[in-house]
Write a protein that holds these residues in place. Structure first.
Motif, PDB file in Angstrom:
ATOM      1  N   ILE A  77      -4.612   4.010   8.210  1.00  0.00           N
ATOM      2  CA  ILE A  77      -4.819   5.411   7.848  1.00  0.00           C
ATOM      3  C   ILE A  77      -5.233   6.232   9.064  1.00  0.00           C
ATOM      4  CG2 ILE A  77      -5.343   5.016   5.427  1.00  0.00           C
ATOM      5  CD1 ILE A  77      -8.324   5.223   6.199  1.00  0.00           C
TER       6      ILE A  77
ATOM      7  N   ARG B 239       4.433   3.021  -1.017  1.00  0.00           N
ATOM      8  CA  ARG B 239       5.512   2.863  -1.991  1.00  0.00           C
ATOM      9  C   ARG B 239       6.873   2.680  -1.327  1.00  0.00           C
ATOM     10  NH1 ARG B 239       4.734   4.791  -7.596  1.00  0.00           N
ATOM     11  NH2 ARG B 239       2.546   5.285  -7.895  1.00  0.00           N
TER      12      ARG B 239
ATOM     13  N   ARG C 152       0.831  -1.198   0.000  1.00  0.00           N
ATOM     14  CA  ARG C 152       0.000   0.000   0.000  1.00  0.00           C
ATOM     15  C   ARG C 152       0.870   1.254   0.000  1.00  0.00           C
ATOM     16  NH1 ARG C 152      -4.733   1.309   4.450  1.00  0.00           N
ATOM     17  NH2 ARG C 152      -6.257   1.972   2.923  1.00  0.00           N
TER      18      ARG C 152
ATOM     19  N   LYS D  90      -4.845  31.112 -20.141  1.00  0.00           N
ATOM     20  CA  LYS D  90      -3.429  30.754 -20.109  1.00  0.00           C
ATOM     21  C   LYS D  90      -3.219  29.418 -19.369  1.00  0.00           C
ATOM     22  CE  LYS D  90      -0.773  34.176 -18.607  1.00  0.00           C
ATOM     23  NZ  LYS D  90      -0.532  35.476 -17.939  1.00  0.00           N
ATOM     24  N   LEU D  91      -3.896  29.289 -18.230  1.00  0.00           N
ATOM     25  CA  LEU D  91      -3.762  28.061 -17.439  1.00  0.00           C
ATOM     26  C   LEU D  91      -4.284  26.851 -18.212  1.00  0.00           C
ATOM     27  CD1 LEU D  91      -4.831  29.315 -13.910  1.00  0.00           C
ATOM     28  CD2 LEU D  91      -2.687  28.182 -14.453  1.00  0.00           C
TER      29      LEU D  91
ATOM     30  N   LYS E 101      -0.423   1.329  -8.070  1.00  0.00           N
ATOM     31  CA  LYS E 101       0.291   1.762  -6.858  1.00  0.00           C
ATOM     32  C   LYS E 101      -0.299   3.045  -6.295  1.00  0.00           C
ATOM     33  CE  LYS E 101       4.848  -0.237  -7.696  1.00  0.00           C
ATOM     34  NZ  LYS E 101       6.180   0.055  -8.210  1.00  0.00           N
TER      35      LYS E 101
ATOM     36  N   PHE F  24      -5.076  -6.819  -3.926  1.00  0.00           N
ATOM     37  CA  PHE F  24      -4.920  -6.066  -2.677  1.00  0.00           C
ATOM     38  C   PHE F  24      -6.189  -6.118  -1.841  1.00  0.00           C
ATOM     39  CE2 PHE F  24      -5.231  -2.091  -0.278  1.00  0.00           C
ATOM     40  CZ  PHE F  24      -4.043  -2.128   0.422  1.00  0.00           C
TER      41      PHE F  24
ATOM     42  N   GLU G  83      -6.304  34.925 -17.550  1.00  0.00           N
ATOM     43  CA  GLU G  83      -5.547  34.023 -16.672  1.00  0.00           C
ATOM     44  C   GLU G  83      -6.008  32.581 -16.849  1.00  0.00           C
ATOM     45  OE1 GLU G  83      -2.942  34.713 -14.867  1.00  0.00           O
ATOM     46  OE2 GLU G  83      -3.016  36.851 -15.245  1.00  0.00           O
TER      47      GLU G  83
ATOM     48  N   GLU H 129      -5.273  44.182  -2.508  1.00  0.00           N
ATOM     49  CA  GLU H 129      -6.209  45.226  -2.920  1.00  0.00           C
ATOM     50  C   GLU H 129      -7.358  45.275  -1.927  1.00  0.00           C
ATOM     51  OE1 GLU H 129      -7.330  43.728  -6.739  1.00  0.00           O
ATOM     52  OE2 GLU H 129      -5.606  44.633  -7.754  1.00  0.00           O
TER      53      GLU H 129
ATOM     54  N   PHE I  54      -6.783  42.991 -13.116  1.00  0.00           N
ATOM     55  CA  PHE I  54      -6.725  41.528 -13.148  1.00  0.00           C
ATOM     56  C   PHE I  54      -7.757  41.036 -14.149  1.00  0.00           C
ATOM     57  CE2 PHE I  54      -8.303  37.404 -11.850  1.00  0.00           C
ATOM     58  CZ  PHE I  54      -7.132  36.689 -11.800  1.00  0.00           C
TER      59      PHE I  54
ATOM     60  N   ASP J  96       4.886  30.233 -11.975  1.00  0.00           N
ATOM     61  CA  ASP J  96       5.117  30.448 -13.405  1.00  0.00           C
ATOM     62  C   ASP J  96       4.351  31.653 -13.936  1.00  0.00           C
ATOM     63  OD1 ASP J  96       2.745  29.227 -12.961  1.00  0.00           O
ATOM     64  OD2 ASP J  96       2.872  27.817 -14.621  1.00  0.00           O
ATOM     65  N   GLY J  97       3.991  32.560 -13.016  1.00  0.00           N
ATOM     66  CA  GLY J  97       3.495  33.854 -13.451  1.00  0.00           C
ATOM     67  C   GLY J  97       1.991  34.001 -13.590  1.00  0.00           C
ATOM     68  N   HIS J  98       1.213  32.984 -13.245  1.00  0.00           N
ATOM     69  CA  HIS J  98      -0.244  33.131 -13.313  1.00  0.00           C
ATOM     70  C   HIS J  98      -0.746  33.887 -12.098  1.00  0.00           C
ATOM     71  CE1 HIS J  98      -0.777  30.722 -16.867  1.00  0.00           C
ATOM     72  NE2 HIS J  98       0.103  29.874 -16.372  1.00  0.00           N
ATOM     73  N   ARG J  99      -1.815  34.655 -12.312  1.00  0.00           N
ATOM     74  CA  ARG J  99      -2.338  35.482 -11.223  1.00  0.00           C
ATOM     75  C   ARG J  99      -3.712  34.962 -10.834  1.00  0.00           C
ATOM     76  NH1 ARG J  99      -0.885  40.842 -11.082  1.00  0.00           N
ATOM     77  NH2 ARG J  99      -2.964  41.525 -11.666  1.00  0.00           N
ATOM     78  N   VAL J 100      -3.907  34.741  -9.545  1.00  0.00           N
ATOM     79  CA  VAL J 100      -5.157  34.176  -9.035  1.00  0.00           C
ATOM     80  C   VAL J 100      -5.715  35.119  -7.977  1.00  0.00           C
ATOM     81  CG1 VAL J 100      -6.214  32.172  -7.903  1.00  0.00           C
ATOM     82  CG2 VAL J 100      -4.217  31.855  -9.391  1.00  0.00           C
ATOM     83  N   PRO J 101      -6.948  35.606  -8.134  1.00  0.00           N
ATOM     84  CA  PRO J 101      -7.525  36.489  -7.112  1.00  0.00           C
ATOM     85  C   PRO J 101      -8.179  35.682  -5.993  1.00  0.00           C
ATOM     86  CG  PRO J 101      -9.020  36.319  -8.970  1.00  0.00           C
ATOM     87  CD  PRO J 101      -7.864  35.418  -9.280  1.00  0.00           C
TER      88      PRO J 101
ATOM     89  N   LYS K  79      -1.902  25.724 -20.837  1.00  0.00           N
ATOM     90  CA  LYS K  79      -0.761  25.023 -20.255  1.00  0.00           C
ATOM     91  C   LYS K  79      -1.141  23.597 -19.852  1.00  0.00           C
ATOM     92  CE  LYS K  79       2.478  28.342 -18.452  1.00  0.00           C
ATOM     93  NZ  LYS K  79       3.188  28.824 -17.277  1.00  0.00           N
TER      94      LYS K  79
ATOM     95  N   GLU L  92      -0.085  41.280  -4.996  1.00  0.00           N
ATOM     96  CA  GLU L  92      -0.687  42.572  -4.669  1.00  0.00           C
ATOM     97  C   GLU L  92      -1.819  42.370  -3.667  1.00  0.00           C
ATOM     98  OE1 GLU L  92      -1.924  44.624  -8.164  1.00  0.00           O
ATOM     99  OE2 GLU L  92      -2.604  46.394  -7.064  1.00  0.00           O
TER     100      GLU L  92
ATOM    101  N   ARG M  49      -9.421  41.827  -1.619  1.00  0.00           N
ATOM    102  CA  ARG M  49      -8.847  40.643  -2.252  1.00  0.00           C
ATOM    103  C   ARG M  49      -7.317  40.732  -2.333  1.00  0.00           C
ATOM    104  NH1 ARG M  49     -10.259  40.848  -8.754  1.00  0.00           N
ATOM    105  NH2 ARG M  49      -8.792  42.505  -9.280  1.00  0.00           N
TER     106      ARG M  49
ATOM    107  N   LEU N 115      -3.840   2.137  -4.534  1.00  0.00           N
ATOM    108  CA  LEU N 115      -3.950   1.300  -3.338  1.00  0.00           C
ATOM    109  C   LEU N 115      -4.110   2.090  -2.042  1.00  0.00           C
ATOM    110  CD1 LEU N 115      -1.468  -1.621  -4.151  1.00  0.00           C
ATOM    111  CD2 LEU N 115      -3.888  -1.388  -4.681  1.00  0.00           C
ATOM    112  N   PRO N 116      -3.352   3.187  -1.850  1.00  0.00           N
ATOM    113  CA  PRO N 116      -3.569   3.927  -0.590  1.00  0.00           C
ATOM    114  C   PRO N 116      -4.950   4.555  -0.505  1.00  0.00           C
ATOM    115  CG  PRO N 116      -1.499   4.572  -1.637  1.00  0.00           C
ATOM    116  CD  PRO N 116      -2.262   3.769  -2.635  1.00  0.00           C
TER     117      PRO N 116
END
Lengths: 665, 173
Positions: free
Chosen positions: A281, A147, A145, B11-12, B61, B145, B8, A593, B3, A603-608, B15, A591, A596, B64-65
């Motif tokens: 667990i 690794r 279970r 772009k995401l 693998k 398992f 945004e 504001e 903004f 990698d340069g993405h902006r999330v509010p 990617k 920033e 918010r 399983l957890p």
């Protein structure tokens, strides 16, 4: 006729009056043990990688033997197979040949020299024991279970019988080495537990089937070992009373009780009750689990078997153990991590020196190190695993000095008591009115993090005993240094919380520090962004989330809690999820504001993210420490910088730094 | 500083799709490397299937957890693990109920793997057999398992020109 190896008279010890049940004798088999304290087997990775006992391990065990004050002291479990199947740790002791007997005898002798009862343990780590082999052994092939562990080879019938004989032969070697008590380990996913569990045992031969058939491997070992050691040596087995594997079809609690009964029928004199597997667990021993949580488990087991029972899990304190014994929930008190943190813990209880106990903080760094093939270490005890090195212990200073310490946190206080112990005149300055430094703040985090503060209680007591002078509410300044001209200055002022990263908006009124948020000295809105995804930020985020705030955690580390011990980090990740905290890792604040925060990904993405309040919890170098260091240099004063003032770390870095500099001044 | 949320997200999203494409391309690049290294006369199909089998093993693998046999809807929960895996790879996948709680159907309305196979000149038969083998391998380990007789079979397949892939996942009593 029962025999007793060492006579101990506890009559005049204050601890014996306070904890009469802990410090009363107990009979295991035909052996009377003077008290009801047991140091549980713990691997330490201190032995040579071919299984021979080292001076370091002997010294480690000697300290723990002294600490049990006449009680039972267990050496680490030995592996028994020349091919190294069952070896779970790189520095584990071996007993697969008579050539190991002299080394094992050194352990038994060291325990006896401290007038304690020597317990020897057989431990085949089964499906988690293959550190030097390409695969592990188990009753059935079953994918791992986790690794971390290697694939499992299903043991043939012949291999099962060989393994039983290896246990018997290794037991005989333990007796020849001079051990007084024999213990078989069948816990947490080791081989015996693999055979016992419906989760891992799918065999169709005589070693598999219903719970009674699954017990055969265990009972064959018990009977064989009993035959090898004779009737006078008590035989203990460590087995699970609750596997906590319900999610993968493990044994029910009723089945576990049948296992207990079968073990007793086969001839064990005592059972060490355990809970959980490495693959469970459900957490069992981490700090968030309250003390005494598991006492109902042995209490339930006592309804099914009539041999003495012990248990270790989250039972750190003698008052709790004493009451549990008095209430008939356990018969003797087992401990492991508390004696890693302070080998003399039970002895200090006995001698009425409770204030001298260095408390385990249940961080599990000790276990994490072992799993990563590193020698044992303790977060809180700098001498752990250095017992054989006299330079790790305070020696009188050749020149007595006046030492000024800036900062009454764990680093400063650790340094203070050690330096005072060596004969220096020590003064501690702190602008707070209360000792503890950063630990006071850290203790405000939920999930029993207030336990961390116990190290400060220990420090305070040690300092008081050694005449350390405290200047509370007073900052050690350049002017004081110039006027008093101490011989040595130790700068332990901790780190600074950084008000921002230069991004626009950090100067707004709704941007507050971690301490302002935790102590509520400034208003905290319902939607909070905490800047900093290391320990302080996580603790603050959880504390605020517990108060009903909607919290977002933002920080530069690639994963949350990168500075937390990996064996504990998963707990914090779970707490964050449970409390609805959203994490943006490998991110920064671009920033702030109105209402918010704009988060910038790596990698340069902006999330509010909506936020009423921003809490800064990132730490950086202390500006005050730099100033003080320069002032001390100006006066040509010997200067040391320790703890978070060097670089922000954690409690362990602070304590270890403080101790080592305390030795060096 | 202004903004622009739409910009945004766009772009995401771009990617994310690039990562998904790169993932499949890497698989086929390594497949080609293995075939070339094996030399003339090597069984290309066997090499490709081995790669799919290893992929299936590694997927198991990670499952399983996450297996919780004490929770209801065991079969559906396993199916959801597949759904998440394939969505991460760019497929459009859903779970549909079967006759009872011991049977579900996993439906791939769209899957980018056959397209990538074509780009690298791999036959559609190999793509189908490979994907089947990966799923079978994963299920075999999950079944072992969990000690449950879990089975999976393909009833429809995009590489066969049937418009979508449908796999029946069931617990054989």
């Amino acid at each position: 006729m029962a025999r007793q190896i060492f006579e101990w008279d506890y009559t005049n010890y204050p601890g014996a009056k306070k904890y009469p049940h802990v410090f009363s004798p107990i009979q295991l088999g035909n052996l009377i043990i003077p008290n009801r304290v047991k140091y549980a087997a713990t691997e330490d990775n201190l032995n040579s990688h071919d299984g021979y006992i080292t001076d370091e391990d002997v010294a480690y065990m000697r300290e723990r033997a002294r600490g049990v004050a006449g009680g039972l002291c267990t050496m680490q479990g030995v592996y028994m197979d020349e091919r190294r199947f069952g070896q779970g740790y790189v520095g584990q002791a071996a007993a697969w040949d008579d050539k190991f007997i002299p080394g094992l005898k050194r352990i038994a002798d060291a325990i006896h020299e401290e007038r304690a009862v020597a317990n020897y343990q057989l431990m085949h780590c089964g499906r988690v024991g293959g550190v030097e082999t390409p695969f592990c052994e188990g009753p059935s092939f079953l994918p791992q279970r986790l690794r971390l562990f290697k694939p499992v080879h299903e043991m043939s019938h012949e291999e099962v019988e060989i393994s039983i004989q290896q246990h018997v032969d290794a037991a005989r070697r333990g007796v020849e080495a001079g051990f007084d008590v024999m213990e078989i380990s069948g816990i947490v996913g080791y081989l015996i537990s693999n055979f016992l569990s419906s989760y891992t045992n799918r065999r169709t031969d005589e070693y598999g089937g219903d719970v009674y058939a699954r017990c055969k491997f265990m009972t064959d070992i018990i009977k064989g070992v009993r035959g090898a050691i004779g009737p006078d040596i008590p035989l203990i087995i460590r087995i699970c009373a609750w596997e906590q594997l319900d999610d993968v079809g493990g044994n029910t609690q009723d089945e576990s009780m049948i296992v207990y009964q079968e073990a007793v029928k086969a001839g064990v004199d005592s059972i060490s009750v355990t809970v959980g597997w490495q693959e469970s667990i459900v957490p069992v021993i981490s700090r968030d689990i309250d003390f005494g949580t598991w006492l109902w488990v042995p209490e339930n087991a006592k309804k099914h078997v009539d041999v003495p029972l012990s248990m270790a899990y989250r039972l750190f304190h003698a008052d709790m153990a004493d009451k549990a014994i008095a209430d008939g929930k356990i018969d003797y008190w087992e401990n492991c991590r508390p004696q890693i943190a302070d080998p003399d813990m039970p002895l200090k209880y006995l001698e009425g020196r409770e204030e001298d106990i260095r408390w385990c903080v249940a961080c599990n760094v000790c276990l994490a190190r072992l799993f990563r093939d590193a020698p044992m270490t303790c977060y809180i005890n700098p001498t752990c695993a250095h017992e054989n090195d006299p330079s790790y212990y305070p020696q009188p200073a050749s020149t007595k000095k006046t030492v000024f310490i800036a900062g009454g946190g764990p680093a400063g206080l650790e340094c203070a008591w050690v330096a005072a112990d060596r004969g220096h005149e020590v003064h501690v300055y702190d602008d707070r009115e209360k000792l503890g430094g950063t630990i006071i703040d850290a203790g405000l985090a939920p999930y029993n993090d207030d336990e961390l503060y116990r190290i400060i209680d220990f420090h305070k007591a040690q300092c008081d005993k050694r005449g350390v002078e405290f200047h509370m509410g007073e900052t050690l300044t350049a002017e004081i240094l110039e006027e008093e001209l101490p011989d040595t200055v130790v700068i332990a002022t901790g780190a600074d919380y950084l008000r921002g990263n230069g991004a626009p908006g950090f100067d707004r009124d709704n941007v507050i520090s971690l301490t302002e948020a935790l102590y509520e000295t400034k208003p905290v809105g319902d939607r909070v962004v905490v800047w900093g995804n290391r320990k302080p930020g996580i603790g603050c985020a959880l504390a605020l989330a517990k108060k009903g705030k909607k919290v977002t955690l933002v920080g530069p580390e690639r994963t949350v809690g990168k500075d937390i011990n990996p064996s504990f980090r998963w707990r914090y990740n779970m707490f964050l999820r449970q409390n609805g905290v959203t994490s943006y890792n490998d991110c920064d604040i671009a920033e702030i504001e109105d209402g918010r925060v704009i988060i910038m990904t790596y990698d340069g993405h902006r999330v509010p993210v909506e936020a009423d309040t921003v809490v800064y919890a990132e730490r950086g170098p202390s500006a005050f420490a730099a100033e003080l260091k320069a002032a001390a240099a100006e006066e040509s004063i010997e200067t040391y910088v320790i703890g978070d003032a060097v670089v922000p770390r954690g409690l362990s870095g602070a304590v270890h730094d403080g101790y080592k500099i305390g030795l060096r001044i | 500083m202004s903004f622009d949320a739409e910009k945004e997200i766009a772009k995401l999203w771009a990617k994310c799709q690039a990562v998904q494409d790169e993932n499949r391309r890497t698989f086929y690049q390594c497949r080609e490397a293995a075939i070339q290294m094996a030399g003339d006369g090597a069984d290309e199909n066997a090499i490709a299937l081995k790669a799919w089998e290893i992929k299936g093993k590694d997927v198991a693998k990670s499952y399983l957890p996450r297996i919780r046999m004490d929770k209801p809807k065991f079969v559906e929960n396993i199916a959801k693990l597949f759904v998440n895996s394939w969505r991460n790879q760019g497929a459009v996948v859903t779970v549909e109920p079967g006759a009872d709680e011991n049977e579900v159907f996993i439906v791939w309305e769209r899957c980018p793997w056959p397209t990538t196979a074509k780009q690298y000149g791999a036959p559609m038969a190999e793509d189908l057999a490979g994907c089947d083998l990966a799923l079978q391998t994963t299920i075999a380990d999950v079944a072992l398992f969990s000690n449950r007789n879990l089975k999976i079979e393909t009833t429809k397949a995009i590489p066969r020109g049937e418009g979508k892939c449908v796999r029946r996942l069931w617990l054989e009593q």
